[in-house]
Design a protein around this motif. Structure first.
Motif, PDB file in Angstrom:
ATOM      1  N   LEU A 133       0.829  -1.212   0.000  1.00 20.66           N
ATOM      2  CA  LEU A 133       0.000   0.000   0.000  1.00 20.66           C
ATOM      3  C   LEU A 133       0.858   1.254   0.000  1.00 20.66           C
ATOM      4  N   GLY A 134       0.360   2.271  -0.685  1.00 22.23           N
ATOM      5  CA  GLY A 134       1.032   3.566  -0.714  1.00 22.23           C
ATOM      6  C   GLY A 134       0.015   4.640  -1.039  1.00 22.23           C
ATOM      7  N   PRO A 135       0.507   5.834  -1.384  1.00 19.57           N
ATOM      8  CA  PRO A 135      -0.394   6.976  -1.639  1.00 19.57           C
ATOM      9  C   PRO A 135      -1.396   6.700  -2.758  1.00 19.57           C
ATOM     10  N   ASP A 136      -1.062   5.803  -3.692  1.00 16.80           N
ATOM     11  CA  ASP A 136      -1.984   5.553  -4.808  1.00 16.80           C
ATOM     12  C   ASP A 136      -2.989   4.447  -4.511  1.00 16.80           C
ATOM     13  N   SER A 137      -2.907   3.864  -3.335  1.00 19.24           N
ATOM     14  CA  SER A 137      -3.820   2.760  -3.017  1.00 19.24           C
ATOM     15  C   SER A 137      -5.205   3.293  -2.681  1.00 19.24           C
ATOM     16  N   VAL A 138      -6.206   2.583  -3.181  1.00 21.10           N
ATOM     17  CA  VAL A 138      -7.594   2.916  -2.852  1.00 21.10           C
ATOM     18  C   VAL A 138      -8.224   1.652  -2.270  1.00 21.10           C
ATOM     19  N   PHE A 139      -8.529   1.698  -0.984  1.00 22.70           N
ATOM     20  CA  PHE A 139      -9.067   0.525  -0.287  1.00 22.70           C
ATOM     21  C   PHE A 139     -10.574   0.624  -0.201  1.00 22.70           C
ATOM     22  N   LEU A 140     -11.267  -0.453  -0.578  1.00 23.23           N
ATOM     23  CA  LEU A 140     -12.718  -0.479  -0.421  1.00 23.23           C
ATOM     24  C   LEU A 140     -13.075  -1.212   0.865  1.00 23.23           C
ATOM     25  N   GLY A 141     -13.725  -0.516   1.778  1.00 25.32           N
ATOM     26  CA  GLY A 141     -14.248  -1.134   2.997  1.00 25.32           C
ATOM     27  C   GLY A 141     -15.611  -1.695   2.675  1.00 25.32           C
ATOM     28  N   ALA A 142     -15.651  -2.992   2.383  1.00 24.23           N
ATOM     29  CA  ALA A 142     -16.916  -3.649   2.018  1.00 24.23           C
ATOM     30  C   ALA A 142     -17.479  -4.396   3.231  1.00 24.23           C
ATOM     31  N   LEU A 143     -16.640  -5.156   3.924  1.00 26.11           N
ATOM     32  CA  LEU A 143     -17.057  -5.792   5.183  1.00 26.11           C
ATOM     33  C   LEU A 143     -17.244  -4.694   6.231  1.00 26.11           C
ATOM     34  N   PRO A 144     -17.975  -4.974   7.307  1.00 27.51           N
ATOM     35  CA  PRO A 144     -18.123  -3.967   8.378  1.00 27.51           C
ATOM     36  C   PRO A 144     -16.754  -3.574   8.937  1.00 27.51           C
TER      37      PRO A 144
ATOM     38  N   GLY B 197      -3.063   6.506   1.690  1.00 28.02           N
ATOM     39  CA  GLY B 197      -3.973   6.168   0.592  1.00 28.02           C
ATOM     40  C   GLY B 197      -5.386   6.665   0.854  1.00 28.02           C
ATOM     41  N   ARG B 198      -6.311   6.132   0.067  1.00 25.24           N
ATOM     42  CA  ARG B 198      -7.705   6.585   0.123  1.00 25.24           C
ATOM     43  C   ARG B 198      -8.616   5.428   0.538  1.00 25.24           C
ATOM     44  N   VAL B 199      -9.567   5.737   1.428  1.00 32.33           N
ATOM     45  CA  VAL B 199     -10.523   4.733   1.900  1.00 32.33           C
ATOM     46  C   VAL B 199     -11.892   5.040   1.309  1.00 32.33           C
ATOM     47  N   VAL B 200     -12.471   4.050   0.643  1.00 35.70           N
ATOM     48  CA  VAL B 200     -13.819   4.189   0.099  1.00 35.70           C
ATOM     49  C   VAL B 200     -14.724   3.253   0.884  1.00 35.70           C
ATOM     50  N   LEU B 201     -15.812   3.781   1.422  1.00 32.56           N
ATOM     51  CA  LEU B 201     -16.682   2.963   2.269  1.00 32.56           C
ATOM     52  C   LEU B 201     -17.922   2.528   1.508  1.00 32.56           C
ATOM     53  N   SER B 202     -18.158   1.231   1.514  1.00 38.56           N
ATOM     54  CA  SER B 202     -19.341   0.686   0.859  1.00 38.56           C
ATOM     55  C   SER B 202     -20.398   0.424   1.925  1.00 38.56           C
ATOM     56  N   PRO B 203     -21.629   0.897   1.696  1.00 38.92           N
ATOM     57  CA  PRO B 203     -22.668   0.696   2.710  1.00 38.92           C
ATOM     58  C   PRO B 203     -23.048  -0.776   2.875  1.00 38.92           C
ATOM     59  N   ALA B 204     -22.751  -1.587   1.857  1.00 35.63           N
ATOM     60  CA  ALA B 204     -23.061  -3.017   1.939  1.00 35.63           C
ATOM     61  C   ALA B 204     -21.998  -3.766   1.143  1.00 35.63           C
TER      62      ALA B 204
END
Ligand code: OOB
Length: 551
Positions: free
Chosen positions: A229-240, A260-267
């Motif tokens: 992971l580094g500055p260009d990583s985009v992590f999807l939080g899919a699990l709670p 990096g960047r965190v993207v949160l998925s509601p489900a």
């Protein structure tokens, strides 16, 4: 004002010679959450840190929000070291709140969105929490109703903050308006407990796991490195994201640590997640095996471009080799198996490992200082390559649960090894293969369910004479739960029993998937004294029956 606080300040202490060794090796660096967030926000203020719903927060914005909340919590009367229940779904407020609590030296207690009043009351009692932060509603459930019940049952929970429409409670949004500019970036030491995580709960109800800044930040740093992971990583939080896996392996915290960047998925379902992957160019995410199956099914038919995905992490429960094999051809990403536990030890397959290792093993430990024992039933080391009980200690595995002497006596050896309850074997290359569990719990799609806890709920029903809950292999869930019931005063209907358990206010995933009525349990005296043997026997009978039916 009512307080119980006979509940002690959470601590996590390693013997001095271990602590010195971990510091000298550079694992523990006296870093704290509050301080590193400020450093990141100063180094790259405008970079986007968190995306969720219609919100996009830069690092500077997240840092400002953390300070505002920290100031707000303290002005409301909370004091350093106080525990705060965090009961939020995957929304930016989750991250704002925990960063705010860290900055104030307050201690989050993480609950899963699926938890209900029974679990939350248990955490409130176990932690002595003085506050609760919840959502207004999520997935059809009203957390304000739960908060009302909690206030009634646990009056020491003096404060309730709600994200969204707060009704009679305080709105989290008003806290963001507090001026926190004068607060220091951190008030904590690396050796302080940063938060209480909850255990999978193999016997009875969940235990509370105190993790320090030092030990947890070490795992973030190393996990981010191992996962590239580094500055260009985009992590999807899919699990709670309240769960340890999407929180820190490397999860949302490891991603922020790496800039990096965190993207949160509601489900976590693929329909919702795929749209976010395309829109935000997501590079990495973490899944449990049943979800991976859903993703693999939908991907070939999906309209979205998933080409940005580099790594799919899978953990929480055993992944079959057949499914593992499909990840690269179908999703175009590298599979990383993750075998971890909230108590500490985390194993990863490495991104450049040969396919055979990635497909067949659950990885190797993060740290060269992770000590692994694989023991037979008598406590002797097994021959190399043989299966046995996994015990571990190291720079990020706890030495004790919070305020729970009896669990500590059961779960830790005298020389500080944690008994994981898992049965594993080690390959000649030093990778672990999980064979199963010695304990009586059900791993239902990565959610851990204690047989004993559910049996207790069933036994409270007036028409249940006795109950035994076992795990059964399940094509989709990995394992499902089956309750054997000896009825009395007539036979209740299975739906009534399920309704009864729901009515006790427990997480839905704990409701038995299957109910089987029997006239009596074991005939032999031996089985009567050991519930463990009873469960094993019932499970074997059920499997034999299923086999006979060609199932
Ligand atoms: C993770 O943490 P917990 O605390 O919910 O559950 C830990 C237990 C382990 O003791 C093991 O029984 C099981 O979950 N488990 C796996 C597994 N990963 C976890 N069993 C088989 N294969 C795997 N890959 O579940 C957790 C925490 C951090 C990272 C990943 C998972």
């Amino acid at each position: 004002m009512s307080t119980i606080n006979s509940n002690p300040l959470p601590q996590q202490v390693w013997p001095a010679e271990f602590a010195e060794r971990y510091r000298a090796a550079g694992y523990w660096r006296n870093e704290t959450f509050g301080a590193w967030l400020r450093e990141r926000a100063t180094a790259h203020p405008d970079r986007i840190a968190v995306v969720g719903g219609d919100q996009r927060w830069s690092y500077a914005e997240l840092d400002r929000r953390a300070s505002a909340l920290a100031a707000g919590f303290l002005q409301a009367g909370l004091q350093r070291g106080d525990r705060v229940l965090v009961h939020l779904p995957n929304i930016p407020d989750f991250i704002g709140v925990v960063m705010g609590l860290f900055r104030a030296g307050l201690i989050p207690v993480y609950a899963l969105p699926a938890h209900r009043i029974t679990e939350i009351e248990h955490f409130a009692k176990g932690s002595g929490a003085r506050a609760y932060v919840g959502a207004a509603t999520h997935a059809g459930f009203d957390y304000r109703t739960l908060a009302r019940e909690l206030r009634g049952r646990c009056p020491w929970v003096e404060h309730v903050w709600i994200s969204g429409e707060a009704e009679e409670f305080a709105a989290l949004d008003t806290l963001y308006a507090t001026d926190g500019a004068a607060l220091p970036a951190t008030v904590s030491q690396g050796s302080d407990v940063a938060f209480l995580q909850i255990s999978g709960g193999s016997t009875g109800l969940s235990k509370l796991i105190p993790r320090t800044h030092d030990d947890y930040i070490y795992t973030l740093r190393e996990s981010a490195r191992i996962c590239g992971l580094g500055p260009d990583s985009v992590f999807l939080g899919a699990l709670p994201i309240a769960h340890n896996f999407p929180m820190s392996s490397p999860g949302f915290l490891g991603t922020l640590y790496a800039g990096g960047r965190v993207v949160l998925s509601p489900a976590p379902d693929p329909e919702t997640a795929f749209a976010l992957i395309e829109r935000e160019s997501v590079t990495v995410t973490s899944l449990v095996p049943p979800l991976l199956l859903q993703w693999l099914d939908l991907a070939p038919k999906a309209r979205q471009d998933l080409g940005s995905l580099r790594t799919i992490q899978v953990g929480g429960a055993k992944l079959s080799a057949e499914v593992a094999r499909r990840v690269r051809p179908v999703l175009g990403a590298t599979l990383q198996q993750v075998f971890g536990m909230a108590e500490g030890l985390v194993n990863y397959t490495r991104l450049d490992d040969p396919d055979e290792i990635i497909i067949h093993t659950q990885g190797r430990p993060i740290s060269p200082a992770d000590e692994i024992l694989i023991l037979d039933d008598e406590g002797r080391p097994v021959e190399p390559g043989q299966a046995g009980h996994l015990l571990t200690r190291g720079p990020y595995t706890i030495r004790a649960y919070h305020d729970n002497p009896s669990a500590n006596a059961r779960s830790f050896t005298e020389d500080g090894y944690y008994r994981t309850g898992d049965v594993v074997r080690m390959t000649p290359e030093g990778y672990l293969e999980v064979q199963g569990r010695a304990g009586d719990h059900i791993n239902r799609a990565g959610e851990k369910i204690s047989a004993e806890e559910i049996e207790d709920h069933l036994l409270s029903h007036p028409q249940v004479f006795d109950a035994a809950v076992v795990s059964v292999p399940d094509e989709y869930l990995g394992e499902r739960s089956c309750a054997f019931i000896i009825p009395k005063d007539g036979k209740p209907r299975p739906v009534e029993l399920k309704q009864w358990i729901r009515g006790r206010g427990v997480a839905d995933f704990k409701v038995p998937d299957q109910i089987v009525f029997v006239e009596r349990f074991a005939s032999t005296a031996a089985l009567k004294i050991s519930r463990k043997a009873l469960r094993a026997d019932l499970r074997a009978q059920l499997l034999a029956q299923q086999d006979a039916q060609g199932n």
